[in-house]
Each structure stands twice: as C-alpha cells, then as structure tokens.
Design a protein around this motif. Structure first.
Motif, PDB file in Angstrom:
ATOM      1  N   TYR A 188      -9.577 -11.968 -34.712  1.00 14.21           N
ATOM      2  CA  TYR A 188      -8.628 -12.676 -35.572  1.00 14.21           C
ATOM      3  C   TYR A 188      -9.265 -13.105 -36.891  1.00 14.21           C
ATOM      4  CZ  TYR A 188      -5.203 -15.843 -37.444  1.00 14.21           C
ATOM      5  OH  TYR A 188      -4.314 -16.441 -38.292  1.00 14.21           O
ATOM      6  N   GLN A 232      -0.467  -2.341 -43.116  1.00 15.63           N
ATOM      7  CA  GLN A 232      -0.272  -3.789 -42.987  1.00 15.63           C
ATOM      8  C   GLN A 232      -1.160  -4.613 -43.909  1.00 15.63           C
ATOM      9  OE1 GLN A 232       0.229  -3.439 -38.229  1.00 15.63           O
ATOM     10  NE2 GLN A 232       0.252  -5.520 -38.994  1.00 15.63           N
ATOM     11  N   PRO A 258      -5.695  -6.297 -30.863  1.00  9.75           N
ATOM     12  CA  PRO A 258      -6.720  -6.480 -31.903  1.00  9.75           C
ATOM     13  C   PRO A 258      -8.138  -6.189 -31.433  1.00  9.75           C
ATOM     14  CG  PRO A 258      -5.835  -8.594 -31.170  1.00  9.75           C
ATOM     15  CD  PRO A 258      -4.952  -7.542 -30.598  1.00  9.75           C
ATOM     16  N   GLY A 295      -7.443  -9.966 -38.080  1.00  2.00           N
ATOM     17  CA  GLY A 295      -6.042 -10.332 -37.922  1.00  2.00           C
ATOM     18  C   GLY A 295      -5.538 -11.310 -38.961  1.00  2.00           C
ATOM     19  N   LEU A 319      -0.450  -7.714 -35.046  1.00  2.00           N
ATOM     20  CA  LEU A 319      -1.572  -6.818 -34.792  1.00  2.00           C
ATOM     21  C   LEU A 319      -1.622  -6.514 -33.295  1.00  2.00           C
ATOM     22  CD1 LEU A 319      -4.099  -5.322 -35.684  1.00  2.00           C
ATOM     23  CD2 LEU A 319      -5.358  -7.467 -35.567  1.00  2.00           C
ATOM     24  N   TYR A 321     -10.110  -2.641 -32.000  1.00  2.00           N
ATOM     25  CA  TYR A 321     -10.814  -2.239 -33.217  1.00  2.00           C
ATOM     26  C   TYR A 321     -12.278  -2.666 -33.216  1.00  2.00           C
ATOM     27  CZ  TYR A 321      -6.040  -1.464 -34.772  1.00  2.00           C
ATOM     28  OH  TYR A 321      -4.742  -1.027 -34.871  1.00  2.00           O
ATOM     29  N   LEU A 349      -4.179   1.095 -39.998  1.00  2.00           N
ATOM     30  CA  LEU A 349      -3.757  -0.302 -39.970  1.00  2.00           C
ATOM     31  C   LEU A 349      -3.809  -0.919 -41.369  1.00  2.00           C
ATOM     32  CD1 LEU A 349      -3.063  -2.898 -38.285  1.00  2.00           C
ATOM     33  CD2 LEU A 349      -5.529  -3.311 -38.222  1.00  2.00           C
TER      34      LEU A 349
END
Length: 790
Positions: free
Chosen positions: A397, A433, A411, A401, A408, A414, A429
């Motif tokens: 995060y 985003q 998460p 994120g 997401l 990744y 991604l």
C-alpha cells in the motif's frame, strides 16, 4: 581589441546564448512551480492495520493507524487526529471514531453494532487536511461483516455492468505516430475479467488485436490515422459482443513511450509538430526531483536513457513539456524498493495444544542488517473459510497502492516475485490507473491554493457556523464552547466572513456533553450550528461481491458462539481503557485563590457567599441588574468576569445569582485580566459542583447542548493467562479466534523483541501478522503461522 569590435563580439555571444538562456528559464519555471506547489500542498499518507478482515456483529474491530514518515518527518508536521469510519455500499457510516495520533501513529477499536447488515464495507482513514485533496487520497480497505441473526441473508446485489477503458501511453492518440494503448476490463465489483477482441477503424478494417494478460489488463500497438475513429469489438466471458470507442485521435500532438531493460529505462518522444525543436522531461518522486532535462528533437523524435540506479524507490512521475513549458504527456515508472525494513518473526513451536503458551521472537533490521527504530503492531488470529489472509498490506500500500487511482486487485502479487509476467502486469497497472497525480495547472497558476480544511497539528477542531435569526452567516462574532466536567475545557472562536468558527480543543477525549452559545447579553439572536468532522466525500471504488455459502453456516455458528461467550464471560475486561495521560490543569493555570465552600458558613444565595467571604469580588446592582467586579491589585477590573459553572459560561449575572450555592463545592478565582484565544476576560470565577455535572442547575435556554464523542479512549486488549493448573483446567470456556493484538510492539537496541500469549480452546491454523514503519518511513511486514490441536 577596439571598442566597436568588442561590442560586436559581445552581441554575437549574447545572440548565441539566447536559446540556452530561454531553455534554462523554462526548466527553472517548471522547477519553481513544482517546489512552490509542494511547499503549500504537502500530502499526508495513512495506512491502517486491522486485527483481521472478517467480523461478526457484536465483535470488536481493533486497528492501528500509521502516518508514513517521509516528507513530513523533518518538520514534525503530523496531524494529531485521524478520522476512521466504516461505510456501507450506500456510503452510510455504520462506525466512526476520532483517533489521537502521537509521533505519527495511533490506535483504537470499534464495536460492530448488532444492527449491521451482512455485506462488504469500506474502512477509511483520513485527516482533516487530507479532505482538501478528495477521497482518492484516503486510506481504504474492504472488510466483511456478518450478522449471525441474519446469516442466511445475502447482501443486496449491486446491479452494474462490466467496465472497459482504454488508455493511450502518455495520454493521447496522435495521428501518424505508433502508439501503445493499454486497457482494463473489470466486473461491477472491480475484479478483472478476461476479454479479447479486435480494433477496427470507421471503415470496419481491422488494425489491431488484443487480449487480457493479468487482472483484466493488457496492451497493444497500432498507428492511428488522421480523421479516422476507432472502436473495439470485444468478446467477454458469458457476455454478448461488446463495442467500445477508443479515445479520439489528435491531429497534432506528442506521444511519450517508456521501455524498461535490466539496468535502465528508455524514454522516447515522438511528435508530428514540424515547428518544435526541443522538449523538456521532468521526473520526480514525491517532493524529490530526479531529473529535469532538455531534449533536442530530430525529425520529431528524441530519446533519453536513464540508469535505474539514479531513480528513487517507488513510483517516479515522468512529465513531458513542450518548448513553451506546457505539460503535454505523462508516464509512470515503478522501481522496486532497495531500501527495506526486514522483519523476521517466528513462534517457538509450529504446533501447540489448547491453552498452551506461545512465545514469539521478532526483530527489525534495515537492508544493511542494522537495527531500526520501528513502530510495530501485531495480530494473531485463526485462519478458516471465513477469515482469510489480509488482502491489503502495509508494504504494497505505502509503496504502490497509495500512489495510484482506483481499486488495486491483489496488491501483494506485485511484490512477491520479479518475473517478466509481474513486471508486465505492473506496467499495465501504471498505464491504466496512474494518471494525473500532480496538478500542473495549479502549480503554474502561481497562486497559493485555498484550503477549506485546516491541518490539526495541535488538537481536534470542532467546526461550525454562526448564523443570525434569518439563517444568514454572521462575521466577526465570538462563540463559546464549554465541556461539562471536572476538567476545565472552555474555548472561544471568532467567526470569519462566511460565519465559520473553529474551536481548537486540547486533549478532548471520550464521551462529553458540550454547550455551545454566544454571549446572550450582546448577541442574543445568534445561533451556533456544529458540523460533523467526518468526510462527506466518497470514492467510487466498487466493493467486491458478497455471498454467504451454505457450507459456511456451521462455521458461522461456531464464530457466533465464540463471540457470545467472550461478551458474556469477559465483558468487564473488554470495557477497560488506558488512561490517556492528559494534563488536567485548567486553561488559566493555577488560580489566584481557591475557596472550598464547606470550610465556611453555608449561605443560601451566591450573593451572600460573595459578599461575606470573597473579598476579591464585589457585587453591585445597576438598574436592578447584578454586576460583578473582580478586584485586581487594589482596583476593580473593567467589566463582569467570566463565570464558569463546571466549564459552562454564564454571561447574565442575574442568572449567576440564581445558582444554588449549596450544590457548589468550590470556587476558583483568577484576579487579573485573562486572554484566551479571541476572548478577553475581566477575571475568572470558576464554580465547581460536587459531581461536576451542573447539579441540575439551569443554563441559558438559547444554548445548544450536544453529546459529543471526542478522541477515542484506547481500550485494553484482554488475553487470558493459563499459568497454573487451576487456570488451565478452568471451566470458563475460551473460544477466542483472535489470540493476540498489540498496537505497540517495541524492539531493543539490537532490533529484537518478543511477545507471549496463550492459545484458546479453538483448534485450527493460526496466522501472525507483524507490520510497521521505520523512523525513515520505510514499511515492513512479516507473516508466520502455527497450528493448535487438542
């Protein structure tokens, strides 16, 4: 050299330098705009570690709030209050709390109400300052709540449609330039779905094909033609053929492309504008500028290779500016963090019996193996079909994120490996985003942004509005707030041009009864309206689908029994709170004189009390109305003093004289003029009842009395001990599925620490999650497991 020749050479030199001077000015203006924006619009970033993600009504939700310590750490400007709420699919708040923050962290708990319905909910956390930047910057995570009384009732199905969006790399499709286009396809709940299809032009000629790779995302290349439009013909699982428009093609513009190799990233700029000779690339990560450079265009193309070692960890924002310094394209790149907080933790055994002690050792080191000063929290709970491992973690995060838009999915994926497939998914991604995080239009405006919400650096703000009898705003008038209780909490606020008022409280904890009013002697027709401090802004991020599986009903029944037993046998322990350790000194400090009325002859009126044994106060009658004057250094102060009864101000001295002195225990006197915020008091008389509850005495009928919850008192987590044979053989059932929670783990100078707790009567697999943030802002996480058997 003669003078004319010298002047000619100087002019020639200046003429040659003009382009470079202009280029330097463009880069300087970009840099100045960037710096100014960051100085005036510093961002805060929060993360919340919860004890678990699945709850029954009647349970407690425990949490720890972290504010990442990076850009704000040097100045120490951390918000002292964080707002936590839990909202349903209709954005109705079912739980709310104000959490006190100290040194960048805070913790608390929420009781899940028995009236809550089954379904997914959003747990959010934000500061007052963060509300200026919209709900997109709030921390959000999903939790599940099930009401055992209605366990078979599924949450209402949210009707919606699948989403498919296309995102040209850099921002635009430009005629005649080969472009990479990313896409993302999701269901109504935000979960990626697999699709494939073709791109056709307005003559129905196929120009490209595409298909999803991971989490409903993918990309393809094609070269758009001027004057043409393009559509995607999509095959989706279980759906009819879909048709979606691609973004419109620009006749003129720029395309910014990024390709990653093992050791560098290659940036390529293409344009079909023939009159452009140079462009500028500006790369930043947070408030740090990585690179600001000019690129010379050759036949409409320019390239730049950047060593990855020169990029900071996390997301770098790459902005392309044209020759006039206007932003025309943007791209994001994620560099895997080299700075790390390595947390190691393990239980002393892998298998335990019921009611057996578990010992866990842990340590926290940086990437170089050196001990770190770390703020940690830990949760140890059961894993089963209802309670799964957390979907949001502190590492993914704070590094990823929090820097992108929207939901997401998975998460942690990744960060689990560095395979080519993972890097490709990360690129998709960021293409889909990661748009427009930095507001260049605001930065270039040169104007200091106006912020509606102020940062709470010193305490909780109570905000409201002062209105007249017609409901219109009133400016430059003072409103007063008093908190009924033993501790003196009295505040004044001056209204601004819109009638807004701000009470900057100090250490306002727990449930309180507050009184809002104006001075009824001079502003009798004004009204104070208090506003909620919780955000009324909501993110459109969808919640995932929720259904109760019939096979889970037995497990739900077991969880429900566990909850009811805990609430029955440990109710007293669950209602224990830590002392917040606040300073109880009155705002005026040590009073000039204190009178304990029981030490004197008791009189039946306040007038007699003041006249008979309080020489510091004189009582007058002017036009049949009472007036009080405090004597300071052998002279009278100018006007009536501030009179407080258990923290509530009284401005009408006739009303003061009607108070019952037999209900008053003591009196504090301040015998000098006192300045407190916007208020100026001609001395202070503080009257204290025996229970500090006004003892039923009347207050101004125009005053507004409100029950108000201040910052949350921290509940103590209860974990029973089975140290002796009698304790272990106790017949009191222990069906805890949350074995241990601590929001305040500490390590020694070597980075080591340990905890100990006991298992319950619940057998099964258990997971321990330790999360935290180092002093330098680097997050870390460790998960360990063990099993409990009979």
């Amino acid at each position: 050299m003669n003078k004319p020749c010298y002047q000619l050479c100087l002019l020639f030199f200046l003429f040659c330098m003009l382009p470079f001077m202009g280029q330097a000015q463009v880069l300087e203006s970009i840099q100045q705009a960037f710096n100014l924006h960051h100085q005036t619009a510093q961002k805060e970033k929060l993360y919340v570690h919860t004890d678990k993600e699945f709850y029954l009504t009647g349970e407690l939700l425990w949490f720890k709030v972290y504010e990442q310590r990076d850009t704000l750490a040097a100045s120490g400007l951390f918000s002292r209050v964080v707002y936590v709420d839990v909202i349903d699919q209709q954005n109705n708040a079912v739980l709310q709390a104000k959490v006190a923050m100290k040194a960048g962290s805070g913790n608390g708990s929420l009781y899940v109400p028995v009236t809550a319905a089954n379904g997914r909910y959003k747990l959010r956390a934000y500061t007052n300052w963060m509300k200026n930047f919209g709900p997109e910057v709030f921390f959000e995570k999903q939790i599940t709540i099930v009401n055992p009384l209605n366990a078979t009732e599924n949450a209402k199905v949210v009707k919606g449609k699948n989403y498919l969006q296309f995102f040209p790399e850099g921002g635009d499709l430009v005629a005649g330039i080969s472009s990479r286009v990313a896409f993302k396809s999701t269901d109504p709940h935000g979960k990626g779905i697999n699709i494939n299809g073709v791109i056709v032009n307005d003559r129905n000629e196929q120009v490209a094909t595409f298909e999803t790779k991971k989490f409903g995302m993918g990309s393809f290349y094609f070269t758009p033609v001027a004057g043409s439009s393009y559509k995607a013909l999509v095959n989706s699982q279980g759906s009819d053929l879909l048709v979606r428009d691609l973004p419109a093609v620009k006749n003129k513009g720029y395309v910014l492309g990024l390709r990653s190799t093992t050791s560098r990233i290659d940036l390529q700029v293409n344009t079909n504008l023939a009159d452009q000779e140079e462009v500028y690339l500006f790369i930043h990560n947070g408030k740090e500028v990585t690179k600001a450079d000019r690129l010379q265009l050759n036949a409409g193309t320019a390239t730049l290779a950047i060593d990855k070692k020169k990029l900071r960890d996390g997301i770098s924002y790459i902005t392309l500016f044209n020759g006039k310094g206007q932003p025309v394209a943007e791209r994001l790149y994620f560099k895997r963090p080299e700075r790390k907080l390595k947390i190691e933790a393990a239980s002393d055994l892998t298998q335990y019996q019921t009611r057996q002690q578990v010992k866990v050792k842990f340590n926290a080191l940086n990437e170089a193996g050196l001990a770190q000063a770390v703020d940690l929290s830990v949760s140890i709970h059961q894993l089963d079909d209802l309670q799964q491992a957390e979907q949001v973690d502190i590492v993914s995060y704070l590094w990823l994120g929090s820097a992108i838009n929207g939901h997401l999915e998975s998460p942690a994926y990744y960060f689990q490996n560095e395979y080519t497939e993972t890097e490709e998914a990360m690129d998709h991604l960021l293409l889909t985003q990661g748009w427009r995080q930095f507001k260049w239009d605001q930065a270039f405006s040169g104007q200091k942004p106006l912020f509606k919400f102020l940062p709470e650096y010193h305490g909780h703000f109570l905000t409201g509005k002062l209105t007249n009898a017609e409901g219109g705003p009133v400016k430059d008038k003072v409103a007063y707030l008093g908190v009924i209780g033993e501790r003196v909490q009295f505040y004044g606020a001056n209204s601004d041009s819109t009638g807004r008022i701000f009470f900057n409280t100090k250490d306002l904890y727990g449930p309180n009864e507050i009184v809002l009013q104006t001075n009824n002697q001079v502003d009798s027709n004004l009204t104070v309206v208090l506003q909620s401090p919780f955000a009324e802004q909501f993110n459109a991020t969808p919640l995932s689908e929720f259904k109760v599986n019939p096979a889970q009903l037995d497990l739900l029944q077991s969880h429900s029994l566990s909850m009811q037993l805990r609430n029955t046998f440990t109710a007293d322990q669950l209602r224990r709170y830590y002392n917040p350790g606040i300073d109880s000194t009155a705002f005026y400090g040590k009073p000039s004189k204190v009178y304990k009325l029981d030490d004197y002859t008791r009189f039946t009126t306040i007038e007699e009390v003041l006249r008979e044994f309080v020489p510091e106060v004189s009582v007058f009658r002017v036009r049949k109305s009472y007036q009080l004057k405090v004597v300071s250094e052998k002279r009278f102060l100018d006007a009536n003093p501030l009179v407080l009864l258990d923290g509530v101000p009284y401005f009408n001295m006739d009303q003061v004289m009607q108070l019952d002195p037999l209900k008053i225990k003591s009196m504090d006197l301040v015998t000098h003029k006192y300045y407190w915020g916007p208020t100026v008091s001609q001395g202070i008389i503080k009257l204290n009842t025996y229970k500090n509850d006004l003892a039923g005495m009347e207050i101004d009928p125009k005053a507004i009395v409100i029950d108000y919850e201040g910052m949350q008192l921290q509940r103590e987590f209860y974990s029973p001990a089975y140290e002796t044979a009698d304790q272990k053989s106790s017949r009191i059932p222990d069906f805890r599925n949350l074995l241990y929670w601590s929001p305040n783990l500490t390590t020694d100078s070597q980075g080591n620490g340990n905890i100990a707790f006991y298992t319950s009567d619940q057998t099964g697999h258990y997971i321990g999650v330790i999360e935290g943030v180092a002093e330098n802002g680097i997050p870390g996480r460790k998960v360990f497991t063990f099993e409990v058997k009979k």
